[in-house]
Design a protein around this motif. Structure first.
Motif, mmCIF file in Angstrom:
data_model
loop_
_atom_site.group_PDB
_atom_site.id
_atom_site.type_symbol
_atom_site.label_atom_id
_atom_site.label_comp_id
_atom_site.label_asym_id
_atom_site.label_seq_id
_atom_site.Cartn_x
_atom_site.Cartn_y
_atom_site.Cartn_z
ATOM 1 N N ASP A 107 -7.065 5.275 6.768
ATOM 2 C CA ASP A 107 -8.434 6.202 7.136
ATOM 3 C C ASP A 107 -8.651 6.656 9.177
ATOM 4 O O ASP A 107 -8.152 7.520 9.452
ATOM 5 N N ILE A 108 -7.900 5.608 9.836
ATOM 6 C CA ILE A 108 -8.313 5.536 11.784
ATOM 7 C C ILE A 108 -7.081 6.512 11.707
ATOM 8 O O ILE A 108 -6.725 7.356 12.528
ATOM 9 N N LEU A 109 -5.829 5.967 10.970
ATOM 10 C CA LEU A 109 -4.475 6.397 11.504
ATOM 11 C C LEU A 109 -4.190 7.951 10.930
ATOM 12 O O LEU A 109 -4.009 8.534 11.715
ATOM 13 N N GLU A 110 -4.483 8.324 9.460
ATOM 14 C CA GLU A 110 -4.916 9.700 8.933
ATOM 15 C C GLU A 110 -6.035 10.416 10.306
ATOM 16 O O GLU A 110 -5.668 11.759 10.421
ATOM 17 N N LYS A 111 -6.944 9.821 10.634
ATOM 18 C CA LYS A 111 -8.006 10.928 11.309
ATOM 19 C C LYS A 111 -7.298 10.792 12.786
ATOM 20 O O LYS A 111 -8.138 11.531 13.147
ATOM 21 N N GLY A 112 -6.751 9.941 13.368
ATOM 22 C CA GLY A 112 -6.040 9.998 14.079
ATOM 23 C C GLY A 112 -7.052 9.502 15.367
ATOM 24 O O GLY A 112 -6.563 9.552 16.599
ATOM 25 N N TYR A 123 -5.359 -4.360 15.686
ATOM 26 C CA TYR A 123 -5.957 -5.450 14.893
ATOM 27 C C TYR A 123 -4.426 -6.422 14.626
ATOM 28 O O TYR A 123 -4.667 -6.569 13.375
ATOM 29 N N ARG A 124 -3.204 -6.982 14.783
ATOM 30 C CA ARG A 124 -1.683 -7.317 14.379
ATOM 31 C C ARG A 124 -1.760 -7.432 13.651
ATOM 32 O O ARG A 124 -0.782 -8.011 12.854
ATOM 33 N N ILE A 125 -1.531 -6.148 12.974
ATOM 34 C CA ILE A 125 -0.696 -6.068 11.847
ATOM 35 C C ILE A 125 1.129 -5.373 11.568
ATOM 36 O O ILE A 125 0.569 -4.956 12.852
ATOM 37 N N PRO A 126 1.550 -6.473 11.485
ATOM 38 C CA PRO A 126 3.266 -5.934 11.028
ATOM 39 C C PRO A 126 3.828 -4.364 11.032
ATOM 40 O O PRO A 126 3.382 -3.740 10.024
ATOM 41 N N ARG A 127 4.270 -3.807 11.792
ATOM 42 C CA ARG A 127 4.817 -2.616 11.474
ATOM 43 C C ARG A 127 5.717 -2.542 10.508
ATOM 44 O O ARG A 127 4.900 -1.687 9.652
ATOM 45 N N SER A 128 6.115 -3.257 9.459
ATOM 46 C CA SER A 128 6.356 -3.208 8.497
ATOM 47 C C SER A 128 5.965 -3.433 6.661
ATOM 48 O O SER A 128 5.852 -2.375 6.358
ATOM 49 N N THR A 129 4.324 -3.823 7.508
ATOM 50 C CA THR A 129 3.698 -4.240 6.868
ATOM 51 C C THR A 129 2.728 -3.111 6.340
ATOM 52 O O THR A 129 2.732 -1.974 5.278
ATOM 53 N N LEU A 130 2.698 -1.824 7.943
ATOM 54 C CA LEU A 130 1.609 -0.845 8.190
ATOM 55 C C LEU A 130 2.590 -0.222 7.631
ATOM 56 O O LEU A 130 2.342 1.221 6.480
ATOM 57 N N SER A 131 4.026 0.612 7.543
ATOM 58 C CA SER A 131 4.935 1.163 7.239
ATOM 59 C C SER A 131 4.586 0.899 5.554
ATOM 60 O O SER A 131 4.445 2.728 5.358
ATOM 61 N N TRP A 133 2.210 0.543 3.944
ATOM 62 C CA TRP A 133 1.166 0.634 2.785
ATOM 63 C C TRP A 133 0.879 2.437 3.204
ATOM 64 O O TRP A 133 0.769 3.486 2.426
ATOM 65 N N ILE A 134 1.775 2.585 3.737
ATOM 66 C CA ILE A 134 2.206 4.264 4.913
ATOM 67 C C ILE A 134 2.488 5.145 3.933
ATOM 68 O O ILE A 134 2.518 5.827 2.397
#
Length: 139
Positions: A107-112, A123-131, A133-134
């Motif tokens: 939601d944070i990402l989508e709303k910019g 939040y120290r979320i790995p780039r691969s994990t975020l990708s 999720w997207i």
């Protein structure tokens, strides 16, 4: 409703759950061992004592403590490797993300509100994990 894990207000959350379950106030008063006025005051409180929160969790069949656990997963400072050897209490894995947490981040990402890089750094979320999720949740 998207839950804002940054601003936890237990009273509001408890009242929402009570309304969802349609539990009569008299039943709540009996279980919590208090009167209606004190219950109404609890709904206004941002924080509650842990013993009281445990009662509410049992009555409402909802783990309100987990809200704080999710907050810690996102906002706790990085652990220090030299301190791990001295810890005698259980150490929990940080890489467990609930659907609510994933929705919050997306939601944070989508709303910019934050960029991918800001989310990864803060939040120290790995780039691969975020990708993943997207892709999985298609935002």
């Amino acid at each position: 409703m998207n839950f804002d894990i940054e601003n936890i207000h237990l009273g509001n959350l408890i009242k929402l759950r009570v309304n969802e379950l349609e539990i009569p106030i008299k039943q709540i008063c009996k279980f919590i061992n208090t009167d209606e006025n004190k219950i109404e005051e609890m709904y206004k409180e941002q924080f509650l004592d842990s013993d009281l929160l445990l009662l509410w969790s049992k009555l409402l069949s909802y783990d309100f403590f987990r809200i704080y656990s999710e907050h810690l997963v996102l906002y706790s400072p990085p652990s220090f490797s030299h301190a791990k050897n001295k810890i005698t209490i259980p150490i929990f894995r940080k890489s467990i993300y609930t659907r609510e947490m994933i929705d919050f981040i997306l939601d944070i990402l989508e709303k910019g509100k934050k960029s991918k890089q800001q989310i990864i750094n803060e939040y120290r979320i790995p780039r691969s994990t975020l990708s993943k999720w997207i892709i999985k949740y298609k935002i």
